[in-house]
Design an enzyme around this catalytic site. Structure first.
Site, mmCIF file in Angstrom:
data_model
loop_
_atom_site.group_PDB
_atom_site.id
_atom_site.type_symbol
_atom_site.label_atom_id
_atom_site.label_comp_id
_atom_site.label_asym_id
_atom_site.label_seq_id
_atom_site.Cartn_x
_atom_site.Cartn_y
_atom_site.Cartn_z
ATOM 1 N N GLN A 187 6.539 -3.135 -25.059
ATOM 2 C CA GLN A 187 6.112 -1.320 -25.350
ATOM 3 C C GLN A 187 5.336 -1.063 -24.448
ATOM 4 O OE1 GLN A 187 5.392 -0.397 -28.527
ATOM 5 N NE2 GLN A 187 4.832 2.069 -28.312
ATOM 6 N N GLY A 188 5.678 0.528 -23.757
ATOM 7 C CA GLY A 188 4.758 0.467 -22.582
ATOM 8 C C GLY A 188 3.954 2.106 -22.962
ATOM 9 N N GLY A 189 3.886 2.755 -21.087
ATOM 10 C CA GLY A 189 3.449 4.291 -21.834
ATOM 11 C C GLY A 189 4.768 4.816 -21.854
ATOM 12 N N PHE A 190 5.946 4.234 -21.257
ATOM 13 C CA PHE A 190 7.537 5.405 -20.688
ATOM 14 C C PHE A 190 8.418 5.028 -22.116
ATOM 15 C CE2 PHE A 190 7.609 0.678 -19.951
ATOM 16 C CZ PHE A 190 8.441 0.183 -20.698
ATOM 17 N N GLY A 191 8.081 4.078 -23.232
ATOM 18 C CA GLY A 191 8.810 4.091 -24.092
ATOM 19 C C GLY A 191 8.684 2.697 -24.624
ATOM 20 N N VAL A 221 10.930 -1.276 -24.338
ATOM 21 C CA VAL A 221 12.268 -1.858 -24.616
ATOM 22 C C VAL A 221 12.833 -3.154 -25.340
ATOM 23 C CG1 VAL A 221 13.343 -3.491 -22.925
ATOM 24 C CG2 VAL A 221 11.490 -2.504 -21.749
ATOM 25 N N ASP A 264 2.965 -0.811 -8.540
ATOM 26 C CA ASP A 264 2.498 -1.370 -10.194
ATOM 27 C C ASP A 264 2.634 -3.058 -9.392
ATOM 28 O OD1 ASP A 264 1.290 -1.284 -12.382
ATOM 29 O OD2 ASP A 264 3.107 -0.302 -13.258
#
Length: 849
Positions: free
Chosen positions: A538-542, A544, A655
């Site tokens: 999980q990351g800031g985008f959503g 996986v 990044d």
């Protein structure tokens, strides 16, 4: 670097040696013997010959030649590479049969030059020349050579040294890599000229071809467009009934240059730069995906400026459509229509590397017109071209069977005429082509018919286009009446488009998206309704998720968080970029899902997940021995080089970090997450942003402080990643309050104190080549230097990593941070509006992920 063999005088050695060569002599006579404490030096002091040891820990001794005046000595020839001396007592002498021989201990034979026994051997002398050639000749005649080292190269081709065949002696002169940087024995890679057909040179790994030069076209090898005449170098290729060979000469005798095949399978040309006292990488191969042998299979053409890189020739279609769709072009292409040998014609391909030519027919005198007629009459002929492109061109080459290992260049290569069935002559498949029908009347008729059909098709297309525009105006009116969620879906589909122009930086120019769209229901089924068991991260985008498609294929589904405005921009950016990119070290995008307010990207599934989950996990890090870590470093470097230089765009990732590098089943690295990436035009070097994004610990100083980003900011991130992979430790972006060093500072201190090997992760094991580890540490430190202009570009990094012999500059102070103002963990830039000190300059309002 090698180490001189110490001389240990013993009574046995005194019995062996009747007279020892002393001083700076260039010649050895039959009455003399060369021992480990003495050397021969060429008349002008250019080269030196003697015994050496490849490393301090090695007990093996070799007889070699190296540059005399260069401090970081490079061995260019080894006599006994596969038969080392294992004793401190050794000697080189001329035998009574006229051979050069190396003995150890009680006259135990180690190596013999092995030519036929020669009469009057007492008149022979061995001499080291300023060319680097060690010759055995008659003392009375300088030109009468009976044996020479130039006929027995090792891993290096020097000026004047021939690479190729001598048919009179049935000898093949080729260069073969060292086994490793510290082992000169015969390695896996060899660069060998094949004299059959239209001669060309192949790079082999054992029995597998990895790279092909293309045949000599009168000016250069057709697959090496950089091979141009210059003020420094001349390239010569000779072919006759007696021999076939290639060599190069130096126009400026003050310049030093050498061609090397190294232990990792890289061909490299170096030139010595006296002002900087280092070997400068001048050229290398393979340099991109299209240099890999038969990347696109038979009748496939590789183009690094296209995506995917593989295209079928005009009149051909993928032999394995499923693999082709997944960007594996190795199965090649097949004809749409079989040839009938009566009405066939020719399509003209320009700027191509000629196909594999070992079985080609060559005629030096035939004109290109006669060549075309002969190919048309020969039912087995599939293509033809000029043999020599000098001037207006001359000679003829004809191929039969499949055309393999084709690629196109932007402004190099030459013209190839490919035979097609008459019905396929009107097809154009993205490659510059035009009809060349020869003199066959049937072909002329077909061309006329095709031209007529083409004109009619254009008229019909114009009518259809006009109707389509009218329909689009109606659809636009309907879209305006849709609800908010439906309009947002349409807006996204219209905005998420990929530019097809190479130097285009305005991302609003539309083009069709060549990606399959998946239904949301299919993604629900594949991921078991996005269950926690299938969640990979999980990351800031959503988040996986791991998924399984209906055909059993495993995928990774990146689901955009509905509340993430930043994630929306990442989503569109990632579609714009990665759908057009193809490289073995970039993660492959398989499709997307856009339905109402759901947005997803579907990627290939990589079973070992992200690099950080293995590298920084005590239970898994032992999987990464040094060989695996080195391969990961080199793979990331090649992927980044593709983004910066070899893709159709110039892309700055912005990044790059351990969590954005994924590992497949064989632990091969693939760069992922292009949400922050930016496209540069080919002549653009840097850009500025008010919104600094990325991850603390990986951001370059100029980016963190001033918002300036360029290829050099990616290089900085790569350097941090290299040091993390070597050490197994994370780099913290800032010091703790007790001034504890971060990884860059720690590595820098160890380097200055000559203790750099202490940086090595114990989990990598004890078996690793120290010189290779030190080279990687040095490259990492060069990449994280404080000033961007001091950092190398990725093309130089790739050469430095893969070269056993390249001289690396000494690194300067890294761009690490001096302290941080709070106790929060700054390894990830999730915090906003915090003030921090980076290289003694205060920066505020760093917006992170």
């Amino acid at each position: 670097m090698f180490h001189a063999t110490p001389f240990i005088p013993t009574s046995l050695l005194l019995l062996i040696i009747t007279f020892t060569a002393r001083g700076a002599s260039d010649t050895l006579s039959p009455a003399q013997q060369l021992t480990p404490d003495r050397t021969l030096v060429s008349p002008g002091g250019v080269f030196e010959l003697g015994f050496f040891s490849p490393s301090p820990s090695s007990a093996k001794r070799y007889l070699g030649i190296w540059y005399k005046s260069i401090p970081d000595k490079k061995v260019v020839w080894v006599a006994n590479r596969d038969s080392p001396v294992t004793s401190a007592i050794a000697s080189l002498l001329i035998t009574q049969t006229g051979n050069l021989a190396i003995f150890q201990d009680s006259r135990k034979l180690v190596w013999l030059s092995n030519q036929t026994s020669i009469a009057n051997a007492t008149n022979l002398v061995a001499q080291l020349l300023d060319t680097g050639n060690f010759v055995l000749r008659y003392a009375s005649n300088d030109g009468d050579i009976v044996w020479q080292s130039f006929d027995h190269p090792t891993d290096t081709l020097l000026p004047g040294m021939k690479l190729g065949w001598d048919f009179k002696t049935n000898s093949d002169r080729f260069i073969r890599a060292w086994k490793s940087p510290e082992d000169p024995s015969s390695g896996d890679f060899a660069f060998i000229l094949n004299p059959a057909g239209f001669p060309e040179i192949f790079l082999w790994k054992d029995k597998i071809i990895t790279y092909r030069s293309g045949p000599w076209n009168g000016l250069r090898f057709s697959g090496v467009p950089e091979m141009k005449q210059s003020e420094i170098l001349d390239f010569i290729f000779e072919t006759s009934s007696a021999d076939v060979y290639y060599y190069f000469e130096l126009k400026n005798k003050s310049v030093l240059s050498r061609l090397v095949v190294n232990s990792t399978g890289m061909l490299q040309r170096f030139t010595w730069v006296e002002s900087s006292h280092e070997w400068n990488p001048y050229w290398y191969a393979p340099k991109d995906q299209c240099d890999h042998y038969k990347e696109c299979g038979g009748y496939g053409v590789c183009d690094t400026n296209a995506s995917p890189v593989c295209k079928c020739l005009t009149g051909f279609e993928p032999r394995n459509p499923e693999a082709w769709f997944l960007r594996d072009g190795s199965d090649g292409c097949a004809r749409r229509t079989e040839l009938d040998c009566r009405t066939d014609g020719f399509a003209q391909l320009q700027n191509v590397k000629l196909p594999q030519s070992s079985g080609a027919y060559v005629d030096k005198k035939m004109t290109i017109e006669d060549c075309g007629d002969a190919c048309a009459r020969n039912c087995s002929c599939t293509a033809y071209a000029h043999r020599d492109i000098t001037g207006k061109g001359s000679g003829c080459v004809m191929w039969s069977g499949e055309l393999e290992d084709l690629r196109v260049f932007a402004d190099a290569g030459q013209t190839l005429y490919v035979k097609l069935a008459a019905s396929d002559l009107g097809h154009v498949n993205g490659i510059n082509s035009k009809t060349h029908a020869g003199k066959a009347k049937g072909v002329i008729k077909i061309v006329g018919i095709v031209a007529g059909v083409g004109i009619l098709s254009c008229c019909l297309a114009a009518i259809i286009l006009r109707k389509r525009k009218a329909l689009q105006r109606k659809l636009n009116l309907k879209t305006a009446r849709k609800g908010p969620s439906e309009r947002s879906q349409d807006l996204l589909l219209n905005e998420v488009v990929i530019t097809s122009k190479r130097d285009y930086t305005d991302e609003s120019n539309p083009d069709e998206l060549e990606l399959p769209l998946y239904d949301f229901s299919a993604m629900q089924l594949a991921t078991d309704k996005f269950s926690e068991e299938n969640k990979l991260g999980q990351g800031g985008f959503g988040s996986v998720y791991k998924g399984t498609l209906s055909d059993g294929q495993l995928v990774a589904v990146k689901r955009l968080a509905k509340t993430s405005g930043q994630g929306m921009e990442e989503f569109k950016n990632e579609l714009r970029l990665i759908a057009r990119l193809q490289h073995r070290n970039l993660v492959r995008l398989l499709g997307c899902c856009v339905q109402m307010d759901e947005k997803m990207l579907i990627y290939e599934y990589l079973e070992h997940r992200s690099l950080d989950s293995t590298l920084f996990n005590p239970e898994r890090s032992s999987m990464l021995n040094w060989e695996k870590r080195y391969n990961i470093i080199c793979g990331i470097a090649r992927g980044l080089l593709y983004l910066h230089q070899d893709s159709r765009f110039r892309i700055i990732h912005r990044d790059l970090k351990a969590s954005n590098v994924l590992l497949d089943g064989e632990l091969n690295p693939k760069i992922s997450d292009f949400g922050m990436a930016r496209i540069f035009s080919q002549d653009q070097t840097e850009a500025n942003t008010k919104r600094v994004v990325g991850t603390y610990g990986y951001m370059s100083p100029e980016y963190a402080m001033d918002g300036l980003f360029s290829v050099k900011s990616d290089v900085f991130s790569f350097g941090v990643l290299v040091l993390e992979i070597i050490s197994g430790k994370k780099n913290r972006g800032f010091y703790y309050t007790d001034h504890e060093l971060n990884l860059l500072g720690h590595a820098w201190n160890l380097w200055r104190e000559h203790r750099a090997l202490e940086l090595m992760d114990p989990e990598a094991g004890d078996s690793y080549p120290a010189s290779e580890v030190l080279r990687c540490i040095q490259v990492g430190l060069l990449c994280v230097q404080e000033h961007a202009e001091d950092r190398p570009v990725m093309s130089t990094v790739v050469v430095m990593l893969s070269s056993d012999t390249a001289s690396l500059p000494q690194p300067k102070t890294p761009g690490f941070c001096l302290r941080r103002n709070n106790e929060t963990d700054s390894s990830s830039s999730k915090h906003e509006n915090h003030s921090c000190t980076v290289n003694e300059v205060t920066v505020t309002m760093l917006h992170g992920r």
